[in-house]
Design a protein around this motif. Structure first.
Motif, mmCIF file in Angstrom:
data_model
loop_
_atom_site.group_PDB
_atom_site.id
_atom_site.type_symbol
_atom_site.label_atom_id
_atom_site.label_comp_id
_atom_site.label_asym_id
_atom_site.label_seq_id
_atom_site.Cartn_x
_atom_site.Cartn_y
_atom_site.Cartn_z
ATOM 1 N N ARG A 137 0.995 -1.207 -0.265
ATOM 2 C CA ARG A 137 0.154 0.045 -0.460
ATOM 3 C C ARG A 137 1.307 1.544 0.085
ATOM 4 N N GLY A 138 0.635 2.460 -0.650
ATOM 5 C CA GLY A 138 1.297 3.292 -0.717
ATOM 6 C C GLY A 138 2.781 3.333 -1.499
ATOM 7 N N VAL A 139 3.167 2.399 -1.481
ATOM 8 C CA VAL A 139 4.063 1.964 -2.726
ATOM 9 C C VAL A 139 3.788 1.610 -4.133
ATOM 10 N N PRO A 140 4.366 2.387 -5.308
ATOM 11 C CA PRO A 140 4.595 1.872 -6.865
ATOM 12 C C PRO A 140 4.886 0.516 -7.066
ATOM 13 N N THR A 141 4.576 -0.003 -7.357
ATOM 14 C CA THR A 141 4.648 -1.916 -7.690
ATOM 15 C C THR A 141 5.433 -1.463 -9.274
ATOM 16 N N ALA A 142 6.530 -1.714 -9.282
ATOM 17 C CA ALA A 142 7.466 -2.109 -10.631
ATOM 18 C C ALA A 142 6.734 -2.517 -12.274
ATOM 19 N N GLU A 143 7.198 -1.774 -12.418
ATOM 20 C CA GLU A 143 6.382 -2.091 -14.065
ATOM 21 C C GLU A 143 6.856 -4.053 -15.134
ATOM 22 N N SER A 144 8.373 -3.547 -13.615
ATOM 23 C CA SER A 144 8.678 -5.499 -14.523
ATOM 24 C C SER A 144 7.770 -6.076 -13.491
ATOM 25 N N GLU A 146 4.791 -6.059 -12.420
ATOM 26 C CA GLU A 146 3.546 -5.393 -13.232
ATOM 27 C C GLU A 146 3.457 -6.652 -14.398
ATOM 28 N N ALA A 147 4.250 -6.612 -15.710
ATOM 29 C CA ALA A 147 5.020 -7.705 -16.299
ATOM 30 C C ALA A 147 4.053 -8.860 -15.694
ATOM 31 N N PHE A 148 5.293 -9.477 -15.069
ATOM 32 C CA PHE A 148 5.278 -10.956 -13.968
ATOM 33 C C PHE A 148 4.138 -10.852 -13.841
ATOM 34 N N ASP A 149 3.614 -10.524 -13.155
ATOM 35 C CA ASP A 149 1.928 -10.422 -12.538
ATOM 36 C C ASP A 149 1.150 -10.650 -13.871
ATOM 37 N N GLY A 158 -5.254 -18.163 -10.958
ATOM 38 C CA GLY A 158 -5.141 -18.491 -9.112
ATOM 39 C C GLY A 158 -3.721 -17.780 -8.750
ATOM 40 N N TRP A 159 -2.441 -17.149 -9.966
ATOM 41 C CA TRP A 159 -1.211 -17.155 -9.750
ATOM 42 C C TRP A 159 -1.763 -15.747 -9.547
ATOM 43 N N GLY A 160 -0.333 -15.302 -8.707
ATOM 44 C CA GLY A 160 0.205 -13.648 -9.065
ATOM 45 C C GLY A 160 0.039 -12.738 -7.469
ATOM 46 N N LEU A 161 0.861 -11.558 -8.372
ATOM 47 C CA LEU A 161 1.729 -11.115 -6.768
ATOM 48 C C LEU A 161 0.392 -11.153 -5.895
ATOM 49 N N ARG A 162 0.698 -11.556 -4.742
ATOM 50 C CA ARG A 162 0.256 -10.676 -3.677
ATOM 51 C C ARG A 162 -0.064 -8.936 -2.920
ATOM 52 N N HIS A 163 -0.659 -8.902 -2.203
ATOM 53 C CA HIS A 163 -0.427 -7.801 -1.654
ATOM 54 C C HIS A 163 0.046 -8.066 -0.045
#
Length: 194
Positions: A137-144, A146-149, A158-163
């Motif tokens: 929260r409050g920290v921009p996710t790196a473009e790399s 986001e692409a990985f996600d 069901g996969w992906g970056l978790r908060h």
């Protein structure tokens, strides 16, 4: 047996080892959940020779690779077949648990299982150490990342970056004691058993 190779291992093992040197107990059993190729556990077992290491992975090919990487190392036990989402694991206790790059490459149920089993296996103050990319929260996710996600979700919805907040909420019985920035826009999270 065939040794698998994960290129990221050679990039991140030294920074992870530096953090482990400040986090792991001096003795006892370290359970590595989702050991993958086995390269990390082979490296860490040599670096932290006073500890016993228990690798694990649900994939038979990964367990074969772990055996190949760890042959001849007295402080590494044979890999266990552990599905993190399973309700029971074939181990009774650990002094620490390490989990590298699993939370985002597995269903959310695997993270919930990891947290539930860590609560059972670890004693008060013992560390649960997670490494990988997380959203904050409050920290921009790196473009790399986001692409990985996007690529992860394309492979498996069901996969992906978790908060980070969701992971911490799932860690009932633990306190998040440390968040450490790591190479390639990853984090290491150190939870301690309450």
């Amino acid at each position: 047996m065939t040794r698998k190779h994960a290129p990221a291992t050679t990039r991140n093992r030294e920074p992870i080892a530096a953090l482990l040197s400040e986090t792991l107990p001096p003795a006892g059993l370290v359970l590595e959940v989702a050991s993958g190729s086995g390269e990390h556990v082979a490296f860490f077992a040599e670096r932290f020779a006073t500890l016993d290491w228990q690798p694990s992975d649900p994939d038979p090919a990964a367990r074969d690779s772990i055996v190949a990487w760890c042959a001849g190392r007295a402080n590494i036990f044979a890999p266990l077949e552990i599905d993190a989402a399973a309700e029971s694991w074939p181990i009774d206790s650990a002094a620490a648990i390490l989990c590298i790059n699993m939370v985002h490459i597995s269903p959310w149920e695997a993270t919930l299982g990891l947290m539930a089993q860590a609560k059972r296996l670890l004693g008060p103050g013992a560390p649960l150490i997670l490494y990988g990319p997380f959203r904050q929260r409050g920290v921009p996710t790196a473009e790399s990342n986001e692409a990985f996600d996007l690529s992860l979700r394309a492979r498996n919805p069901g996969w992906g970056l978790r908060h980070l907040d969701d992971v911490t909420a799932a860690a009932q019985g633990f306190t998040l004691g440390r968040i450490e920035a790591m190479p390639a826009n990853n984090l290491t999270l150190v939870y301690r058993r309450s």
